[in-house]
Design a protein around this motif. Structure first.
Motif, PDB file in Angstrom:
ATOM      1  N   ASN B 682       0.821  -1.209   0.000  1.00 42.84           N
ATOM      2  CA  ASN B 682       0.000   0.000   0.000  1.00 42.84           C
ATOM      3  C   ASN B 682       0.857   1.261   0.000  1.00 42.84           C
ATOM      4  O   ASN B 682       0.562   2.221  -0.705  1.00 42.84           O
ATOM      5  CB  ASN B 682      -0.915   0.020   1.222  1.00 42.84           C
ATOM      6  CG  ASN B 682      -2.008  -1.019   1.116  1.00 42.84           C
ATOM      7  OD1 ASN B 682      -1.940  -1.887   0.240  1.00 42.84           O
ATOM      8  ND2 ASN B 682      -2.992  -0.934   1.984  1.00 42.84           N
ATOM      9  N   LYS B 705      -3.004  -7.948  -6.712  1.00 41.26           N
ATOM     10  CA  LYS B 705      -4.452  -8.091  -6.552  1.00 41.26           C
ATOM     11  C   LYS B 705      -4.980  -7.242  -5.396  1.00 41.26           C
ATOM     12  O   LYS B 705      -5.702  -7.726  -4.526  1.00 41.26           O
ATOM     13  CB  LYS B 705      -4.832  -9.556  -6.323  1.00 41.26           C
ATOM     14  CG  LYS B 705      -4.413 -10.462  -7.465  1.00 41.26           C
ATOM     15  CD  LYS B 705      -5.133 -11.803  -7.378  1.00 41.26           C
ATOM     16  CE  LYS B 705      -4.633 -12.756  -8.445  1.00 41.26           C
ATOM     17  NZ  LYS B 705      -3.220 -13.161  -8.270  1.00 41.26           N
ATOM     18  N   VAL B 706      -4.543  -5.995  -5.382  1.00 35.68           N
ATOM     19  CA  VAL B 706      -5.078  -5.083  -4.365  1.00 35.68           C
ATOM     20  C   VAL B 706      -6.506  -4.740  -4.768  1.00 35.68           C
ATOM     21  O   VAL B 706      -6.767  -4.419  -5.928  1.00 35.68           O
ATOM     22  CB  VAL B 706      -4.220  -3.809  -4.295  1.00 35.68           C
ATOM     23  CG1 VAL B 706      -4.816  -2.826  -3.311  1.00 35.68           C
ATOM     24  CG2 VAL B 706      -2.791  -4.172  -3.925  1.00 35.68           C
ATOM     25  N   LYS B 709     -11.423  -1.203  -3.828  1.00 28.80           N
ATOM     26  CA  LYS B 709     -11.717  -0.312  -2.699  1.00 28.80           C
ATOM     27  C   LYS B 709     -10.434   0.235  -2.110  1.00 28.80           C
ATOM     28  O   LYS B 709     -10.270   1.438  -1.924  1.00 28.80           O
ATOM     29  CB  LYS B 709     -12.466  -1.086  -1.619  1.00 28.80           C
ATOM     30  CG  LYS B 709     -13.949  -1.055  -1.762  1.00 28.80           C
ATOM     31  CD  LYS B 709     -14.561  -1.603  -0.498  1.00 28.80           C
ATOM     32  CE  LYS B 709     -16.022  -1.922  -0.725  1.00 28.80           C
ATOM     33  NZ  LYS B 709     -16.595  -2.602   0.409  1.00 28.80           N
ATOM     34  N   THR B 710      -9.545  -0.684  -1.785  1.00 30.40           N
ATOM     35  CA  THR B 710      -8.296  -0.267  -1.174  1.00 30.40           C
ATOM     36  C   THR B 710      -7.557   0.679  -2.096  1.00 30.40           C
ATOM     37  O   THR B 710      -7.055   1.723  -1.665  1.00 30.40           O
ATOM     38  CB  THR B 710      -7.423  -1.504  -0.889  1.00 30.40           C
ATOM     39  OG1 THR B 710      -8.207  -2.457  -0.192  1.00 30.40           O
ATOM     40  CG2 THR B 710      -6.204  -1.143  -0.089  1.00 30.40           C
ATOM     41  N   TRP B 713      -9.014   4.101  -2.046  1.00 31.70           N
ATOM     42  CA  TRP B 713      -8.664   4.829  -0.825  1.00 31.70           C
ATOM     43  C   TRP B 713      -7.236   5.361  -0.898  1.00 31.70           C
ATOM     44  O   TRP B 713      -6.968   6.518  -0.579  1.00 31.70           O
ATOM     45  CB  TRP B 713      -8.769   3.903   0.393  1.00 31.70           C
ATOM     46  CG  TRP B 713     -10.112   3.980   1.063  1.00 31.70           C
ATOM     47  CD1 TRP B 713     -11.051   3.020   1.101  1.00 31.70           C
ATOM     48  CD2 TRP B 713     -10.624   5.086   1.811  1.00 31.70           C
ATOM     49  NE1 TRP B 713     -12.146   3.435   1.820  1.00 31.70           N
ATOM     50  CE2 TRP B 713     -11.905   4.717   2.270  1.00 31.70           C
ATOM     51  CE3 TRP B 713     -10.154   6.354   2.123  1.00 31.70           C
ATOM     52  CZ2 TRP B 713     -12.716   5.556   3.023  1.00 31.70           C
ATOM     53  CZ3 TRP B 713     -10.950   7.198   2.879  1.00 31.70           C
ATOM     54  CH2 TRP B 713     -12.225   6.795   3.325  1.00 31.70           C
ATOM     55  N   ARG B 717      -6.200   9.328  -0.895  1.00 30.25           N
ATOM     56  CA  ARG B 717      -5.360   9.943   0.141  1.00 30.25           C
ATOM     57  C   ARG B 717      -4.056  10.454  -0.453  1.00 30.25           C
ATOM     58  O   ARG B 717      -3.536  11.492  -0.032  1.00 30.25           O
ATOM     59  CB  ARG B 717      -5.090   8.934   1.254  1.00 30.25           C
ATOM     60  CG  ARG B 717      -6.338   8.687   2.108  1.00 30.25           C
ATOM     61  CD  ARG B 717      -6.185   7.453   2.953  1.00 30.25           C
ATOM     62  NE  ARG B 717      -4.950   7.509   3.729  1.00 30.25           N
ATOM     63  CZ  ARG B 717      -4.876   7.933   4.979  1.00 30.25           C
ATOM     64  NH1 ARG B 717      -5.962   8.334   5.587  1.00 30.25           N
ATOM     65  NH2 ARG B 717      -3.729   7.946   5.600  1.00 30.25           N
TER      66      ARG B 717
END
Lengths: 659, 824
Positions: B682, B705-706, B709-710, B713, B717
């Motif tokens: 991330n 394979k993130v 949704k992640t 976000w 940010r």
């Protein structure tokens, strides 16, 4: 003395005084100026019993931290003060002595003070390094350190890690020794109650030590000959209640909502001190207020704030739910303001003036304290009002109330995606796992993958450790979960849904301002550990709470009686031991002397593995109720102070790849 | 019966008494003048050693053998210690009757409990080169003076650590003494050295010249309470000064030509000068008395409250007459206690005067009784003890109210004292000595003399624990018994079992020292304290029993100690086998090895087939290395360890991913010239987006394979943090967002850009109108909020908004309210 005999129950001041005397005596034994090398974790503890200026009076020139490896050779005398149980630290001492000896030109005199005892291993390690004969060795039996009048701590920072992760029972032994000392002073605990594997071990150890003590006192030529007839049951202490931390993880993992608890959560409290940016306390940086939060944190200097009952206002605030702290501070501010006004009133008689002058110091202390507490509360308010805190709390309260955890997963996933602090996320996941005896394999794998991606693959170690501690496991593996330390068969998992009902762990209508139940400390959740204590000490109250309709059939008796069923659904064995004096004549004589005027007055609640400030607040609440109703009182003992962050951080891997 | 006053001597205004304790003490053939004699404090044993510097007549080979003989005060030989090595320079005692022999080369031997086995230690600090000249002993330590005038102190015997004190100036030490730590203001030992014409005080830190000029001092002696110093000058004067050298208290001119052989204190108020067979007792203010009726060579044995004088045929105690005794017996004494004693005399003669006496002292009768009780304690003659107690008892009977505790205690003490003073026991304790020695230590002394029966009787009489006596007996039994081990063990266990507080360990240790390992193990089974069992079991070589006992005790220190010992002496595989079945031992080995011995841990995990732990260890090592290369290698071997078994599929996947990520990051670092290694997936995404590398970030997202949704976000940010409002507005044109639009509003507003934030408000269609109104207000767009309210036909909200609005906004809101009213 008739009114409240419980007040002079266990004199914690005496323990402080004795520790201080012993320490100073040891320092005095080394003539002249000396450098003191102290283990970091001990420094704070020593700070609780003696001021540094006093140490200076006793010839301490410069203090050094053992961990810093920077002892200089300015003084001929060098004193090491280190925990003798820790092989790593012992090795450090040996190496430093060797180093100084080879580098320095002066002939040094080394002394080592082992806390709380000199161990065989320490001798062995020193001998291996060839320095055993070099140092004057003594020991300082520093066991319980009073944090407050009703709170004794062993200040073993690593006790939770040792017990839960490393399965190393050192702190159980240390606890047993400390409790043994209490027994020697106040007499045997007439009854030992407890819950959990380690509680059982502790109780067994206490029994064993009692037998050993018989021989020890006999072998000690200095023993007073009265003690040589064995211990008799205490006239003062009613029972010892041992709560194994293993039994109640959820309480630790939950975010505390009392004032003191939140200070611990937000700033951290160590040895009754918290460290905050001096900008928080105002005074130092007035210009930062214009820029708001955008000021760079580089200029921030930390300031220590002492948090104990010596403060004017803190004692009445510390145990309150944080929601009520703001109004309370307001009230105090208004009162002080009106006092101030009265003082500046023009037409006053001399008597009035005299009155005011008398009040002045206390007024000053109070307004000083008000300033500090308000600043702290405001800073905490900033945190509690933030969206992320609210979200976290929502998940936590829902979990505690018994909501289906699956519905909360989305929230947790979002927190991970938004890079919420790892410990916060882990606390919630562990909380879920503990309450439901594990998380479904698929969900857990999903979470694990997200955590590894979000916080780094090194946390594979973190997750593995959490699994070892039994904090975060899959539901399947939990079923066969066996504590490797335990050798007794007991329930290996807690049936939380049943216990929540049978001990009323969730209260919907919480009165935070004027609490009527301990659930106020978590705004709804009544800690299991506290309910267990209540099951012993406040049977009728708890019974009424659980069966409001059938209040008349309140259980009588002592021990676990009346709640055996609920207690048996909690993991770990239950302990219930009655201790009688070895010499029945002496016990009987004592009983006759005491007469049946008054029963015993103090119950000791011992937390094996650490206690949170919220639990302390809840126990104080119970203690007050007991004192009003029957003049009894609680004394809280623990291996260390704990909170969810500390608990989870035990597992959290701090290193990163290739850094 | 002779009056007690017959052996009193008046010196100045004080009385001194000579009490003959024992007669025919030594064989008349023993030439005492050729021996050095020292005695343990509190009337303890006396050690005699042939003084090598004196010539003596040849008596055949028998006598030439050098021994140190230990006698009781009554001349009973308690033990003979044969001595074959080294030149003994000094012999001394500690208060627990520990005999210390110091040889010229600085070796010290400690003999405890009057036994002939000893513990040696060495003084060091140059004692070997310079040689020990002499030693001075006090209750719990001693100081040795070396040939080069350096002074070495030993302050404890349980763990002797010789400590070099500050160095003294060179020169002949004429005489010297020590002040015991308990009597100095610094609580550390101080040594007084008479060198040249002055006296130097030496302690750990400094050496101070006290500036006396009347020297050289031939003798120097410190009083038992450490407050006074007696000095003997070369011109035959005795000086008494306070020990802080501030006051000169008295001076006495002895007017003798030959300087005395010895000078010692008698109690704290008189000094004794001794020549061959006579002595002078010098009291305060220069008064003195000569005693020359000894007829043979004499030795002085000072004690805390007097001095014993030892000759071949008697042992005499010289002391100041205690006040209570003086009050009762002084001729013409009119004190109440004297009158009371007289009353008992009259009573025995059936004279009515007895009553007259009582009436005479009626008002002070309790005082009189107390006086008689105290005097009885100080009296050695049993006849007078009885007489005094009878008087006290008589006085008591007249009194209405009297607390008899002192009386009872005194009778008890006297009974004990008389028993031990008996010549076969030979412990002539005075009452004060008994009081300071304590009954417990008296019993220890009896036990040391193997007077078990008396020790038991005394213990029972005084209600003291008896376990030590039994243990001592058993040890002696083990040492001396010739019968087979089983029956010894059986006999000992039979005698000792059921007695409280018996330490079998001590008995077992004695057996072990005697080479009876099996007996020791058997005896240890009965020891309740694991802490004591374990070290001995290790010595015997019973390692796994020791380990079990240690675990039982719950004391991790013990367990660890056994484990360390085992590891040293055992092959690794059998070490692992032993701990394998003991989870606590394994836990402790693991926990300690984690900090210091990872290799051991690896072996342990391998042996136990704990693959996950092994893999974790490798991972931890990977974290330690600072380069990617070795880190990846470690990860590879970790994965290899787990790959075989299915249950670790997730862990393997994670480790593989970790390696993959590192490879990606390495590439990024090369291409983008920025730090990426060490970041999480991330964080890598976030950093890539922040630096505008969208393409790469999408690559990473799909590779790992993130979830959408992640990813959203992270992107949100990251964009907000680099304040990329354009890109965010671009996103707002999208149809849907997997995380909804509200986060966009919140994050952007939080970053302080209400304008861009407001763009997202209309997109939050899942929120209620009041929530949206609130959002508009937060952006400071009251009019927009009004429109929202108007749309929702919320009059109340409009009214409230009106209060917040200003200027144009207010008009607008008014207009809307009007519109709403119209619409109705």
């Amino acid at each position: 003395m008739a009114a409240h005999p419980a007040a002079k129950a266990i004199n914690t001041q005496e323990i402080t005084d004795k520790a201080r005397r012993d320490l100073l005596h040891l320092l005095e034994g080394v003539r002249g100026k000396k450098n003191l090398v102290i283990e970091k974790s001990l420094a704070g503890t020593i700070g609780l019993i003696v001021k540094f200026s006093t140490l200076q009076e006793y010839g301490v020139d410069k203090p050094f931290f053992l961990e810093n490896h920077n002892v200089d050779s300015t003084q001929r005398n060098i004193i090491f003060m280190v925990r003798g149980e820790d092989a790593k630290k012992i090795r450090m001492v040996a190496e430093q002595i060797k180093l100084i000896r080879s580098e320095s030109k002066i002939d040094h005199d080394f002394s080592i003070i082992w806390v709380p005892r000199r161990t065989l291993v320490s001798n062995m390690v020193l001998e291996e390094h060839g320095v055993l004969g070099e140092a004057n060795i003594s020991e300082l039996a520093l066991n319980f350190v009073p944090m407050e009048q009703d709170l004794l701590s062993l200040e073993l920072e690593d006790s939770f890690e040792d017990l839960c992760l490393r399965k190393d029972p050192t702190s159980i032994f240390a606890s047993a020794q400390a409790l043994m000392l209490l027994q020697k002073q106040y007499g045997l605990f007439p009854r030992i109650l407890g819950k959990g594997d380690n509680a059982k071990r502790l109780a067994d150890l206490l029994q064993r030590m009692r037998n050993e003590e018989d021989v020890n006192t006999a072998a000690d030529p200095n023993s007073v000959h009265l003690t040589s007839f064995g211990l008799t049951p205490s006239a003062l202490i009613e029972n010892l209640i041992v709560i194994d931390r293993d039994v109640d993880f959820p309480t630790v993992l939950s975010t505390q909502l009392t004032y003191e608890g939140l200070i611990d959560e937000v700033f951290g409290i160590a040895n009754n001190n918290t460290e905050v940016d001096s900008s928080v306390l105002g005074g130092a940086a007035p210009q930062s207020q214009q820029n708001g939060s955008t000021t760079t944190p580089t200029a921030a200097t930390k300031r220590k704030v002492l948090l104990d009952s010596s403060d004017r206002l803190y004692p009445e605030l510390r145990n309150a739910n944080f929601a009520t702290v703001g109004p309370a501070l307001n009230r105090i501010a208004r009162r002080l303001a009106s006092d101030n006004e009265n003082m500046h009133n023009k037409d006053q008689t001399v008597a009035d003036l005299k009155n005011i002058v008398q009040k002045l110091p206390s007024y000053k202390a109070e307004s000083e304290s008000l300033k500090t507490q308000t600043s702290l509360a405001e800073e905490i308010m900033k945190v509690t009002r933030s969206e992320s805190f609210g979200r976290m709390l929502e998940v936590q309260q829902n979990l505690l109330a018994g909501t289906d955890p699956a519905s909360l997963h989305e929230n947790i996933e979002e927190m991970i995606a938004r890079d919420a602090p790892l410990s916060t996320v882990l606390r919630l996941l562990c909380l879920e796992s503990c309450l439901a005896n594990g998380i479904r394999q698929r969900d857990l794998d999903q979470f694990k993958r997200q955590i590894l991606q979000a916080y780094g693959y090194q946390h594979a170690l973190t997750l593995s450790d959490l699994d070892k501690m039994g904090l975060l496991c899959t539901r399947e593996s939990h079923r066969g979960y066996l504590n490797p330390i335990s050798n007794t068969a007991g329930q290996t998992a807690t049936d939380w849904n049943a216990v929540r009902k049978s001990l009323q762990l969730w209260i919907d209508e919480v009165q935070e301002a004027d609490p009527n139940d301990v659930a106020y400390v978590f705004s709804g959740y009544a800690p299991l550990s506290i309910r267990l204590v209540q099951a012993i000490l406040q049977k009728s109250y708890l019974h009424q709470l659980v069966n409001p309709k059938n209040a008349s059939s309140a259980p009588g008796g002592t021990g676990w009686k009346g709640f055996e069923d609920a207690v048996s659904r909690i993991r770990g064995p239950s302990v219930d031991v009655t201790q009688k004096g070895s010499d029945s004549d002496a016990s009987n004589a004592r009983k006759t002397l005491r007469g049946n005027k008054e029963g015993p007055k103090v119950s000791i609640v011992f937390f094996l593995g650490g206690v949170t400030y919220a639990e302390v607040a809840a126990l104080r609440f119970i203690s007050n109720q007991l004192e009003q109703s029957s003049g009894r009182k609680l004394v809280i003992c623990t291996t260390s102070m704990l909170n969810g962050k500390k608990a989870v951080d035990v597992a959290v891997e701090q290193r990163t790849f290739a850094s | 019966m002779s009056k007690p006053t017959t052996n009193w001597e008046r010196i100045g205004d004080k009385f001194y008494r000579r009490i003959q304790l024992y007669d025919s003490v030594f064989d008349p053939d023993l030439e005492l003048e050729n021996y050095t004699v020292t005695s343990a404090p509190y009337s303890g044993a006396v050690a005699l050693r042939r003084d090598d510097s004196k010539i003596y007549s040849y008596r055949g080979t028998q006598a030439a053998k050098s021994t140190i003989d230990i006698y009781s005060c009554a001349g009973k030989l308690l033990r003979q210690i044969s001595w074959d090595r080294g030149n003994v320079k000094s012999i001394g005692w500690s208060e627990d009757e520990r005999l210390l022999l110091v040889t010229e080369d600085g070796t010290v031997r400690m003999y405890t409990d009057l036994q002939d086995d000893f513990t040696p230690f060495s003084l060091g600090h140059g004692a070997e080169e310079h040689g020990v000249q002499d030693c001075r002993f006090w209750s719990n330590g001693f100081v040795a003076l070396l040939g080069n005038n350096s002074v070495v102190a030993v302050t404890r015997y349980d763990e002797p650590r010789p400590q070099l004190l500050a160095s003294a100036p060179p020169g002949d030490v004429m005489s010297w003494a020590v002040i015991a730590p308990e009597h100095t203001s610094s609580r550390a030992v101080e040594v007084l050295l008479a060198i040249g014409s002055s006296v130097y005080v030496v302690d750990a830190v400094e050496c101070e010249d006290r500036g006396l000029e009347a020297g050289p001092f031939r003798h120097l002696c410190v009083s038992p309470n450490g407050k006074f110093i007696a000095l003997y000058t070369d011109d035959g004067k005795v000086w008494v000064i306070s020990s802080d050298f501030q006051d000169r208290l008295s001076e006495y001119q002895s007017k003798v030509k030959t300087p005395p052989r010895d000078l010692q204190w008698c109690g704290n108020n008189a000094v004794v000068l001794a020549w061959e067979d006579e002595l002078h007792l010098v009291g305060p203010n220069g008064s003195f008395q000569r005693f020359d009726d000894y007829g043979s060579f004499l030795h002085l044995l000072p004690d805390i409250d007097g001095i014993r004088v030892l000759t071949n045929d008697k042992c005499e105690f010289l002391q100041k007459v205690p006040e209570s005794v003086e009050e009762v017996f002084r001729i013409g004494s009119k004190t109440p206690s004297a009158v009371l004693l007289d009353a008992i005399d009259q009573l025995e003669q059936k004279s009515p005067k007895a009553d007259d006496n009582i009436q005479l002292i009626r008002s002070k009768l309790d005082e009189a009784v107390d006086g008689c009780v105290r005097a009885a304690g100080q009296e050695y003659s049993i006849h007078w003890q009885k007489q005094l107690l009878k008087a006290a008892s008589f006085g008591k009977s007249v009194l209405d109210l009297y607390n008899s505790d002192d009386f009872v205690e005194m009778t008890e003490a006297l009974r004990v004292l008389n028993a031990v003073r008996f010549f076969e026991i030979g412990l002539p304790l005075s009452y004060d000595q008994y009081f300071q020695l304590t009954p417990e230590r008296l019993i220890q002394r009896l036990v040391n003399r193997q007077e078990y029966l008396l020790a038991l009787k005394v213990s029972e009489y005084l209600h003291l624990p008896v376990d030590r006596i039994y243990v001592h007996w058993a040890r002696q039994k083990v040492r001396s018994s010739e019968t087979d081990e089983d029956s010894i063990c059986e006999e000992i266990v039979r005698k000792l079992n059921g007695k409280r507080g018996i330490s079998f360990e001590e008995v077992a240790r004695a057996a072990y020292h005697d080479g009876r390992g099996k007996l020791a193990t058997e005896l240890l089974e009965h020891e309740p304290r694991a802490g004591k069992q374990v070290p001995l079991l290790l010595n015997i070589g019973e390692e796994s029993i020791a380990l079990d006992k240690a675990i039982e005790s719950g004391d991790t220190d013990l367990v660890f100690y056994v484990l360390l010992n085992m590891k040293k002496h055992m092959p690794l595989s059998s070490f692992f086998r032993t701990i394998n079945s003991r989870p606590i031992a394994t836990a402790i080995v693991e926990s300690s090895a984690k900090d210091q011995d990872q290799e051991l841990l690896k072996d342990l995990y391998y042996q136990d087939d704990r693959r996950l732990d092994g893999a974790n260890l490798l991972m931890s090592e990977a974290l330690e290395s600072s380069d990617i290369g070795p880190a990846t290698d470690k990860l590879k071997s970790a994965a290899k360890l787990l790959r075989d078994s299915k249950e670790y599929a997730h862990q393997v996947a994670a480790i593989d991913d970790a390696q993959r990520l590192l490879r990606f990051q390495e590439v990024f670092e090369k291409e983008l010239n920025d730090r990426y290694v060490g970041l999480s997936v991330n964080e890598t995404l976030s950093k890539l987006i922040k630096n505008g590398n969208m393409k790469r970030s999408q690559k990473v997202q799909s590779e790992f394979k993130v979830s959408e949704k992640t990813y959203w976000w992270i992107r949100l940010r990251a964009l907000v943090s680099r304040r990329d409002w354009k890109e965010l507005e671009e996103i707002s044109k999208g149809r849907r967002s997997p995380i909804g639009w509200e986060p966009f509003f919140n994050e952007i507003l939080g970053a302080g850009n209400p304008k861009v934030a407001s763009v997202f408000i209309p997109k939050c269609t899942n929120l209620t109108p009041p929530e949206r109104i609130e959002m508009w207000v937060k952006c400071g767009m009251v009019t927009k909020a009004g429109e929202e309210a108007l749309k929702a036909k919320d009059r109340a909200a409009l009214e409230e908004l009106r209060t917040k609005a200003t200027g144009n906004g207010m008009l607008e809101i008014d207009r809307m309210i009007a519109q709403l009213q119209k619409g109705r």
